[in-house]
Design a protein around this motif. Sequence first.
Motif, PDB file in Angstrom:
ATOM      1  N   THR A 230      57.484   9.848  31.166  1.00 35.47           N
ATOM      2  CA  THR A 230      57.330  11.296  31.017  1.00 35.47           C
ATOM      3  C   THR A 230      58.194  11.893  29.917  1.00 35.47           C
ATOM      4  OG1 THR A 230      58.989  11.638  32.754  1.00 35.47           O
ATOM      5  CG2 THR A 230      56.678  11.560  33.429  1.00 35.47           C
ATOM      6  N   ASP A 231      59.171  11.143  29.437  1.00 34.46           N
ATOM      7  CA  ASP A 231      60.014  11.667  28.356  1.00 34.46           C
ATOM      8  C   ASP A 231      59.584  11.157  26.984  1.00 34.46           C
ATOM      9  OD1 ASP A 231      60.712   9.042  28.771  1.00 34.46           O
ATOM     10  OD2 ASP A 231      62.889   9.368  28.708  1.00 34.46           O
ATOM     11  N   ALA A 232      58.460  10.419  26.901  1.00 33.53           N
ATOM     12  CA  ALA A 232      58.029   9.859  25.611  1.00 33.53           C
ATOM     13  C   ALA A 232      57.566  10.943  24.648  1.00 33.53           C
ATOM     14  CB  ALA A 232      56.903   8.841  25.834  1.00 33.53           C
ATOM     15  N   ALA A 233      56.870  11.957  25.154  1.00 29.63           N
ATOM     16  CA  ALA A 233      56.448  13.127  24.368  1.00 29.63           C
ATOM     17  C   ALA A 233      55.707  12.737  23.089  1.00 29.63           C
ATOM     18  CB  ALA A 233      57.651  14.012  24.037  1.00 29.63           C
ATOM     19  N   LEU A 234      54.739  11.820  23.224  1.00 24.04           N
ATOM     20  CA  LEU A 234      53.922  11.437  22.073  1.00 24.04           C
ATOM     21  C   LEU A 234      52.864  12.506  21.792  1.00 24.04           C
ATOM     22  CD1 LEU A 234      53.273   7.644  22.801  1.00 24.04           C
ATOM     23  CD2 LEU A 234      55.040   8.659  21.337  1.00 24.04           C
ATOM     24  N   PRO A 235      52.445  12.651  20.519  1.00 27.01           N
ATOM     25  CA  PRO A 235      51.353  13.579  20.226  1.00 27.01           C
ATOM     26  C   PRO A 235      50.068  13.110  20.894  1.00 27.01           C
ATOM     27  CG  PRO A 235      51.837  12.220  18.310  1.00 27.01           C
ATOM     28  CD  PRO A 235      52.921  11.949  19.314  1.00 27.01           C
ATOM     29  N   VAL A 236      49.154  14.046  21.106  1.00 31.10           N
ATOM     30  CA  VAL A 236      47.956  13.793  21.904  1.00 31.10           C
ATOM     31  C   VAL A 236      46.710  14.147  21.103  1.00 31.10           C
ATOM     32  CG1 VAL A 236      46.723  14.392  24.041  1.00 31.10           C
ATOM     33  CG2 VAL A 236      49.244  14.334  24.009  1.00 31.10           C
ATOM     34  N   LEU A 237      45.709  13.276  21.191  1.00 32.66           N
ATOM     35  CA  LEU A 237      44.378  13.542  20.655  1.00 32.66           C
ATOM     36  C   LEU A 237      43.424  13.721  21.817  1.00 32.66           C
ATOM     37  CD1 LEU A 237      41.972  13.473  18.580  1.00 32.66           C
ATOM     38  CD2 LEU A 237      42.024  10.975  18.834  1.00 32.66           C
ATOM     39  N   VAL A 238      42.649  14.816  21.803  1.00 30.23           N
ATOM     40  CA  VAL A 238      41.563  15.006  22.759  1.00 30.23           C
ATOM     41  C   VAL A 238      40.251  14.995  21.993  1.00 30.23           C
ATOM     42  CG1 VAL A 238      40.510  16.518  24.467  1.00 30.23           C
ATOM     43  CG2 VAL A 238      43.011  16.329  24.349  1.00 30.23           C
ATOM     44  N   TRP A 239      39.379  14.065  22.335  1.00 29.99           N
ATOM     45  CA  TRP A 239      38.113  13.876  21.619  1.00 29.99           C
ATOM     46  C   TRP A 239      36.958  14.431  22.452  1.00 29.99           C
ATOM     47  CZ3 TRP A 239      36.407  12.541  16.921  1.00 29.99           C
ATOM     48  CH2 TRP A 239      35.077  12.139  16.771  1.00 29.99           C
ATOM     49  N   ILE A 240      36.098  15.250  21.780  1.00 24.40           N
ATOM     50  CA  ILE A 240      34.895  15.788  22.401  1.00 24.40           C
ATOM     51  C   ILE A 240      33.689  15.159  21.702  1.00 24.40           C
ATOM     52  CG2 ILE A 240      33.585  17.863  22.974  1.00 24.40           C
ATOM     53  CD1 ILE A 240      36.150  19.456  22.866  1.00 24.40           C
ATOM     54  N   HIS A 241      32.870  14.455  22.455  1.00 25.27           N
ATOM     55  CA  HIS A 241      31.767  13.710  21.849  1.00 25.27           C
ATOM     56  C   HIS A 241      30.658  14.647  21.372  1.00 25.27           C
ATOM     57  CE1 HIS A 241      28.743  14.157  25.056  1.00 25.27           C
ATOM     58  NE2 HIS A 241      29.717  14.013  25.929  1.00 25.27           N
ATOM     59  N   GLY A 242      29.824  14.135  20.463  1.00 20.65           N
ATOM     60  CA  GLY A 242      28.677  14.865  19.966  1.00 20.65           C
ATOM     61  C   GLY A 242      27.402  14.469  20.692  1.00 20.65           C
ATOM     62  N   GLY A 243      26.262  14.824  20.070  1.00 16.65           N
ATOM     63  CA  GLY A 243      24.971  14.538  20.673  1.00 16.65           C
ATOM     64  C   GLY A 243      24.089  15.760  20.792  1.00 16.65           C
TER      65      GLY A 243
ATOM     66  N   ASN B  43      48.763  17.439  33.004  1.00 16.57           N
ATOM     67  CA  ASN B  43      48.937  16.039  33.386  1.00 16.57           C
ATOM     68  C   ASN B  43      49.395  15.098  32.290  1.00 16.57           C
ATOM     69  OD1 ASN B  43      47.775  15.833  36.309  1.00 16.57           O
ATOM     70  ND2 ASN B  43      46.285  17.086  35.194  1.00 16.57           N
ATOM     71  N   ILE B  44      49.229  15.463  31.033  1.00 16.23           N
ATOM     72  CA  ILE B  44      49.368  14.449  29.977  1.00 16.23           C
ATOM     73  C   ILE B  44      50.796  13.935  29.845  1.00 16.23           C
ATOM     74  CG2 ILE B  44      49.858  15.872  27.929  1.00 16.23           C
ATOM     75  CD1 ILE B  44      47.263  12.986  28.305  1.00 16.23           C
ATOM     76  N   ALA B  45      51.802  14.702  30.252  1.00 13.72           N
ATOM     77  CA  ALA B  45      53.176  14.205  30.185  1.00 13.72           C
ATOM     78  C   ALA B  45      53.357  12.968  31.053  1.00 13.72           C
ATOM     79  CB  ALA B  45      54.158  15.295  30.612  1.00 13.72           C
ATOM     80  N   GLN B  46      52.591  12.862  32.141  1.00 16.78           N
ATOM     81  CA  GLN B  46      52.690  11.698  33.015  1.00 16.78           C
ATOM     82  C   GLN B  46      52.137  10.433  32.350  1.00 16.78           C
ATOM     83  OE1 GLN B  46      54.246  11.710  35.940  1.00 16.78           O
ATOM     84  NE2 GLN B  46      54.678  13.911  35.816  1.00 16.78           N
ATOM     85  N   PHE B  47      51.401  10.616  31.269  1.00 14.40           N
ATOM     86  CA  PHE B  47      50.863   9.485  30.509  1.00 14.40           C
ATOM     87  C   PHE B  47      51.608   9.297  29.187  1.00 14.40           C
ATOM     88  CE2 PHE B  47      47.583  10.983  33.349  1.00 14.40           C
ATOM     89  CZ  PHE B  47      47.008   9.817  33.844  1.00 14.40           C
ATOM     90  N   GLY B  48      52.757   9.962  29.063  1.00 11.84           N
ATOM     91  CA  GLY B  48      53.567   9.822  27.860  1.00 11.84           C
ATOM     92  C   GLY B  48      53.232  10.790  26.756  1.00 11.84           C
ATOM     93  N   GLY B  49      52.380  11.783  27.013  1.00 11.20           N
ATOM     94  CA  GLY B  49      51.973  12.724  25.981  1.00 11.20           C
ATOM     95  C   GLY B  49      52.741  14.029  26.030  1.00 11.20           C
ATOM     96  N   ASP B  50      52.719  14.734  24.918  1.00 11.30           N
ATOM     97  CA  ASP B  50      53.397  16.017  24.777  1.00 11.30           C
ATOM     98  C   ASP B  50      52.355  17.130  24.810  1.00 11.30           C
ATOM     99  OD1 ASP B  50      54.790  18.272  24.023  1.00 11.30           O
ATOM    100  OD2 ASP B  50      55.720  17.376  22.254  1.00 11.30           O
ATOM    101  N   PRO B  51      52.321  17.945  25.868  1.00  8.89           N
ATOM    102  CA  PRO B  51      51.302  19.001  25.940  1.00  8.89           C
ATOM    103  C   PRO B  51      51.447  20.076  24.879  1.00  8.89           C
ATOM    104  CG  PRO B  51      52.898  19.226  27.730  1.00  8.89           C
ATOM    105  CD  PRO B  51      53.178  17.905  27.063  1.00  8.89           C
ATOM    106  N   SER B  52      52.577  20.105  24.202  1.00  5.39           N
ATOM    107  CA  SER B  52      52.750  21.085  23.117  1.00  5.39           C
ATOM    108  C   SER B  52      52.265  20.563  21.779  1.00  5.39           C
ATOM    109  CB  SER B  52      54.226  21.490  23.005  1.00  5.39           C
ATOM    110  OG  SER B  52      55.009  20.440  22.447  1.00  5.39           O
ATOM    111  N   ARG B  53      51.766  19.327  21.755  1.00  9.05           N
ATOM    112  CA  ARG B  53      51.238  18.747  20.502  1.00  9.05           C
ATOM    113  C   ARG B  53      49.882  18.098  20.779  1.00  9.05           C
ATOM    114  NH1 ARG B  53      54.822  14.920  17.105  1.00  9.05           N
ATOM    115  NH2 ARG B  53      55.496  14.024  19.092  1.00  9.05           N
TER     116      ARG B  53
END
Length: 499
Positions: A106-119, A180-190
């Motif tokens: 939870t302290d990793a604070a990695l940047p996060v990508l959220v992908w929305i698919h097309g179609g 939730n993303i902090a629990q997966f090592g992500g930073d919700p502010s990025r």
Amino acid sequence: MTDTTTTLRYAEADTVTGRVRGFWRGEPGDGGSAAFLGIPFAQPPVGELRFAAPVPAEPWQGVRDALDYGATAQRGDPGVTLIPEPSVPGEATLNVNVFTPVPGETDAALPVLVWIHGGGYFAGSPASPWYDGRAFNRDGVVTVTISYRLGFDGFGWIEDAPSNRGIRDWLLALEWVQANIAQFGGDPSRVTIAGQSAGGGAVLTLLGMPAAQHLFHSVWALSAATADVAPATCERIGRDVAARLDVAPTRAGLSTVGEERIIAAQKAATEVSGSDGVTRLLEDGLTLGPAIDGDLITRPTLESIAAGVGADKPLVLGATEDEFSMVVSGAANKLRWIPLSLLLGKSGLKGAQRRAYLAANQDVVARGHAAVLGRYITDRMFRTFVVKAATARGAAPTWVYRYAFRSTQPGMVHDAAVHCIDVPFWFDCLDSPIGIDALTGPNPPQSLADQTHGAAVALIADGEPGWPAWSGAPGTTRVFGGATPGVDPDGYAAVASLL
């Protein structure tokens, strides 16, 4: 589906609704990546919830397996994209997939990508092997792919139902990421949101939506196809669908109709055909997708962007050079005998404007009449929009690119930078066992993937992709692949006559 008959090394993480169990690919701490698949962010949109706004998922006890992709809103792949996007049966279609190198940290604070698919807002799937986040994980980015309701269920007008239900799914999925993303090592502010085609349109729609501004911090739009369906069009299509099904255009009436019949009626109500079909598509745009509803969306996306909504967020956008050339490539032998003046005139390009356009596109003219018509369709639907959006942003931080890599695969994609061709380079998944060569041709250049994916990582991690901004010098364009890769000071000059 994950082969659970082999020995898996499990990974676990907490969410606000319960603990989930994913699995490792590779070794933890040594380039490995954990996948958590099919985590529900909302309750299944069935029964009373079918045409409702999404309702957050209910808590569960114990540890929930997240080892296989969840159900998809797509029912059978209609083949509208060139990306392998499998359908997964089931009712719990509102789910997310999380790929992370540091689950539980939870302290990793990695940047996060959220992908929305097309179609096209009626097809597509977050379960594509191309959307696996392992390359982004390798480069220190937690990756999330999200699902949403498609077609009429997601975007159709219903008299007494919430509008833009698919958009409401995007918003709830992004709220899930924040929680939730902090629990997966992500930073919700990025959080960077990105998508291609309708997914590119989705992230630009969100960029122009005041209600979404707290949910992300930068945007990458690949070949964006916005909809901005007018209220009258949206209602007309909704009533048409209901009439074809012989039910009232209400939740009660439409809830009596199964998915297959809804999809058939939706297809019939939105079909574009006939000799003037392309012209009508170019003039009218999409008729089923994000709609101006006076609630979530009060005006067209470009107007919101021009008004300064989202101006604090870095944006990268661009298009491939021959997005929809494959639509006409099969008719190349016939089209060669039709004068360009007639071909383009039927599509709305005439007189001095046509002459200026052809003069600016002599390299395409040399490739034949089908290439010219395909490029014109591409320019009207995609490339002029890139310029309009970048211009509307004014001084807001904006970077523009063109994708010029042409497929070497024989057939309808040959010798063209077609729709979707940039996606495997962007995800750096050229080693995917499914579908790459069929789109790119054999031996696609890894060096181009390094450049493209590297630029994506740079935006996500550092807030800029690594070339001069259009907002600093309008016209500045990064060209990926092609005969003259690099930075072009006026990269979209070829569409100037269409603006």
